[in-house]
Write a protein that holds these residues in place. Structure first.
Motif, PDB file in Angstrom:
ATOM      1  N   TYR A  59     -13.411  54.403  24.579  1.00 18.89           N
ATOM      2  CA  TYR A  59     -13.429  53.649  23.401  1.00 18.89           C
ATOM      3  C   TYR A  59     -14.568  54.408  22.607  1.00 18.89           C
ATOM      4  N   LYS A  60     -14.187  54.866  21.154  1.00 18.82           N
ATOM      5  CA  LYS A  60     -14.915  55.554  20.495  1.00 18.82           C
ATOM      6  C   LYS A  60     -15.234  55.005  19.001  1.00 18.82           C
ATOM      7  N   ARG A  61     -14.988  53.720  18.895  1.00 20.36           N
ATOM      8  CA  ARG A  61     -14.980  53.040  17.548  1.00 20.36           C
ATOM      9  C   ARG A  61     -15.984  51.781  17.500  1.00 20.36           C
ATOM     10  N   ARG A  62     -17.224  52.061  17.288  1.00 20.61           N
ATOM     11  CA  ARG A  62     -18.146  50.634  17.224  1.00 20.61           C
ATOM     12  C   ARG A  62     -17.472  49.706  16.087  1.00 20.61           C
ATOM     13  N   ASP A  63     -17.705  48.420  16.727  1.00 19.96           N
ATOM     14  CA  ASP A  63     -17.177  47.269  15.995  1.00 19.96           C
ATOM     15  C   ASP A  63     -15.789  47.074  16.140  1.00 19.96           C
ATOM     16  N   MET A  64     -15.086  47.749  17.064  1.00 23.98           N
ATOM     17  CA  MET A  64     -13.439  47.542  17.215  1.00 23.98           C
ATOM     18  C   MET A  64     -13.475  46.157  18.018  1.00 23.98           C
ATOM     19  N   PRO A  65     -12.531  45.316  17.520  1.00 23.00           N
ATOM     20  CA  PRO A  65     -12.304  44.212  18.159  1.00 23.00           C
ATOM     21  C   PRO A  65     -11.363  44.448  19.376  1.00 23.00           C
ATOM     22  N   LEU A  66     -11.802  43.321  20.445  1.00 21.04           N
ATOM     23  CA  LEU A  66     -11.132  43.691  21.847  1.00 21.04           C
ATOM     24  C   LEU A  66     -10.944  42.252  22.236  1.00 21.04           C
ATOM     25  N   GLN A  67      -9.837  42.118  23.252  1.00 14.33           N
ATOM     26  CA  GLN A  67      -9.453  40.776  23.625  1.00 14.33           C
ATOM     27  C   GLN A  67     -10.077  40.839  25.122  1.00 14.33           C
ATOM     28  N   ILE A  68     -11.032  39.677  25.519  1.00 10.09           N
ATOM     29  CA  ILE A  68     -11.277  39.927  27.103  1.00 10.09           C
ATOM     30  C   ILE A  68     -10.489  38.890  27.658  1.00 10.09           C
ATOM     31  N   THR A  69      -9.745  39.487  28.705  1.00  5.13           N
ATOM     32  CA  THR A  69      -8.634  38.787  29.513  1.00  5.13           C
ATOM     33  C   THR A  69      -9.293  38.183  30.981  1.00  5.13           C
ATOM     34  N   ALA A  70     -10.266  38.895  31.473  1.00  2.93           N
ATOM     35  CA  ALA A  70     -10.891  38.285  32.565  1.00  2.93           C
ATOM     36  C   ALA A  70     -12.311  38.916  32.988  1.00  2.93           C
ATOM     37  N   GLY A  95     -20.618  39.676  20.535  1.00  4.40           N
ATOM     38  CA  GLY A  95     -19.994  38.435  20.380  1.00  4.40           C
ATOM     39  C   GLY A  95     -19.501  38.562  18.708  1.00  4.40           C
ATOM     40  N   VAL A  96     -20.063  39.609  17.864  1.00  4.65           N
ATOM     41  CA  VAL A  96     -19.731  39.534  16.797  1.00  4.65           C
ATOM     42  C   VAL A  96     -18.254  39.550  16.547  1.00  4.65           C
ATOM     43  N   ARG A  97     -17.715  38.889  15.699  1.00  2.00           N
ATOM     44  CA  ARG A  97     -16.250  39.015  15.455  1.00  2.00           C
ATOM     45  C   ARG A  97     -15.847  40.116  14.359  1.00  2.00           C
ATOM     46  N   THR A  98     -14.764  40.938  14.719  1.00  2.00           N
ATOM     47  CA  THR A  98     -14.179  41.849  13.845  1.00  2.00           C
ATOM     48  C   THR A  98     -12.797  41.809  13.969  1.00  2.00           C
ATOM     49  N   VAL A  99     -12.017  42.257  13.077  1.00  2.00           N
ATOM     50  CA  VAL A  99     -10.549  42.416  13.169  1.00  2.00           C
ATOM     51  C   VAL A  99      -9.962  43.531  12.688  1.00  2.00           C
ATOM     52  N   ILE A 100      -8.972  44.151  13.025  1.00  2.00           N
ATOM     53  CA  ILE A 100      -8.220  45.302  12.444  1.00  2.00           C
ATOM     54  C   ILE A 100      -7.282  45.088  11.573  1.00  2.00           C
ATOM     55  N   VAL A 101      -7.214  45.641  10.282  1.00  4.28           N
ATOM     56  CA  VAL A 101      -6.112  45.306   9.255  1.00  4.28           C
ATOM     57  C   VAL A 101      -4.691  45.834   9.796  1.00  4.28           C
ATOM     58  N   GLU A 102      -3.894  45.198   9.721  1.00  2.00           N
ATOM     59  CA  GLU A 102      -2.391  45.616  10.472  1.00  2.00           C
ATOM     60  C   GLU A 102      -1.240  45.833   9.325  1.00  2.00           C
ATOM     61  N   GLY A 134      -8.845  29.763   8.283  1.00  2.00           N
ATOM     62  CA  GLY A 134      -8.133  28.466   7.986  1.00  2.00           C
ATOM     63  C   GLY A 134      -7.038  28.428   8.943  1.00  2.00           C
ATOM     64  N   VAL A 135      -6.099  27.642   8.392  1.00  2.00           N
ATOM     65  CA  VAL A 135      -4.773  27.705   9.105  1.00  2.00           C
ATOM     66  C   VAL A 135      -4.089  28.934   9.109  1.00  2.00           C
ATOM     67  N   THR A 136      -4.127  29.569   7.790  1.00  2.00           N
ATOM     68  CA  THR A 136      -3.401  30.680   7.514  1.00  2.00           C
ATOM     69  C   THR A 136      -4.190  31.872   6.801  1.00  2.00           C
ATOM     70  N   TRP A 137      -5.397  31.737   6.249  1.00  2.00           N
ATOM     71  CA  TRP A 137      -6.021  32.812   5.650  1.00  2.00           C
ATOM     72  C   TRP A 137      -7.503  33.008   6.442  1.00  2.00           C
ATOM     73  N   TRP A 155      -5.527  41.749  13.436  1.00  2.00           N
ATOM     74  CA  TRP A 155      -5.273  41.621  14.844  1.00  2.00           C
ATOM     75  C   TRP A 155      -7.183  41.336  15.127  1.00  2.00           C
ATOM     76  N   GLY A 156      -7.163  40.561  16.145  1.00  2.00           N
ATOM     77  CA  GLY A 156      -8.466  40.051  16.515  1.00  2.00           C
ATOM     78  C   GLY A 156      -9.034  38.809  16.151  1.00  2.00           C
ATOM     79  N   VAL A 157      -7.803  38.092  15.663  1.00  2.00           N
ATOM     80  CA  VAL A 157      -8.122  36.512  15.784  1.00  2.00           C
ATOM     81  C   VAL A 157      -6.875  35.708  16.208  1.00  2.00           C
ATOM     82  N   ALA A 158      -6.928  34.631  17.051  1.00  2.00           N
ATOM     83  CA  ALA A 158      -5.853  34.029  17.471  1.00  2.00           C
ATOM     84  C   ALA A 158      -4.786  33.377  16.376  1.00  2.00           C
ATOM     85  N   PRO A 159      -3.466  33.221  16.419  1.00  2.00           N
ATOM     86  CA  PRO A 159      -2.963  32.341  15.296  1.00  2.00           C
ATOM     87  C   PRO A 159      -3.148  30.885  15.271  1.00  2.00           C
TER      88      PRO A 159
END
Length: 164
Positions: A59-70, A95-102, A134-137, A155-159
Motif C-alpha cells: 500500500y502506498k497511500r498514507r491515510d487510506m481507509p482500510l477495514q480490519i477483519t481479523a 485509529g484516525v478515521r478517513t474515507v474515500i469518496v466514491e 448521522g444516519v445518512t450524512w 467508503w470507510g464508514v459502516a452504513p
C-alpha cells in the motif's frame, strides 16, 4: 450428528453474549470488522501474519481507509475498498478515521441537507478525514474544506455507523 446438536445447544444457552464475543478482536477486544487508516506512507501487505510470509503487494497511500477483519498477535488482516487485502503489521495502522469518496465531483455541503449550499466538490478517490456521522450524512474535511456528504457516497464508514 450429536456434535452438531451439542454446538447448537451451546449457542442457544450462551445467547447473544456468544455472538458479541465473536464480533470482537481476540487481541484488542475492539469490534470486528472495524475501519482504520494507513499511518505509514508505505506498508507491506503479506499473505500471512508474520515477516516470514510473502509480500503480495505494498500500500502506498498514507491515510487510506482500510477495514480490519481479523487480528493475530501484532498483525491485522485488512481489506481495501476493492476487496483486496492481506496481513499488515499494526504499527502501520492508525485509529484516525478517513474515507474515500466514491462519487465523482461529490458536493460537500455546508449542512447535512440536500438543499444546503455547496462548499466544495470532491473528485472520485479523494481521501477525506471523517468527522461526525448521522444516519445518512457524514462530516468530512479534505484539503482545507469542511462539509457534509451523504454516507452512501463514501467508503470507510459502516452504513449503520453513528459518530459524534
Amino acid at each position: 450428528m450429536f456434535k452438531h446438536l451439542l454446538s447448537a445447544a451451546v449457542a442457544l444457552t450462551l445467547g447473544a453474549g456468544a455472538v458479541a464475543a465473536a464480533d470482537r478482536g481476540p487481541i484488542t477486544n475492539l469490534p470486528l470488522p472495524r475501519y482504520v487508516s494507513m499511518k505509514a506512507a508505505e506498508g507491506n501487505v503479506r499473505r500471512g501474519p508474520s515477516l516470514s510470509h510473502r509480500i503480495d503487494w505494498v500500500y502506498k497511500r498514507r491515510d487510506m481507509p482500510l477495514q480490519i477483519t481479523a487480528e493475530h498477535g501484532h498483525w491485522r488482516r485488512v481489506r481495501d475498498r476493492d476487496g483486496a487485502g492481506g496481513w499488515v503489521h499494526y504499527s502501520l495502522l492508525s485509529g484516525v478515521r478517513t474515507v474515500i469518496v466514491e462519487q465523482d465531483m461529490l458536493a460537500l455541503r455546508q449542512r447535512p441537507t440536500q438543499d444546503s449550499p455547496v462548499s466544495a466538490r470532491l473528485e472520485l478517490g479523494v481521501i477525506a478525514r471523517l468527522g461526525e456521522c448521522g444516519v445518512t450524512w457524514c462530516e468530512l474535511t479534505a484539503s482545507g474544506y469542511k462539509g457534509w456528504a451523504p454516507k452512501t457516497t463514501l467508503w470507510g464508514v459502516a452504513p449503520d455507523e453513528i459518530r459524534d
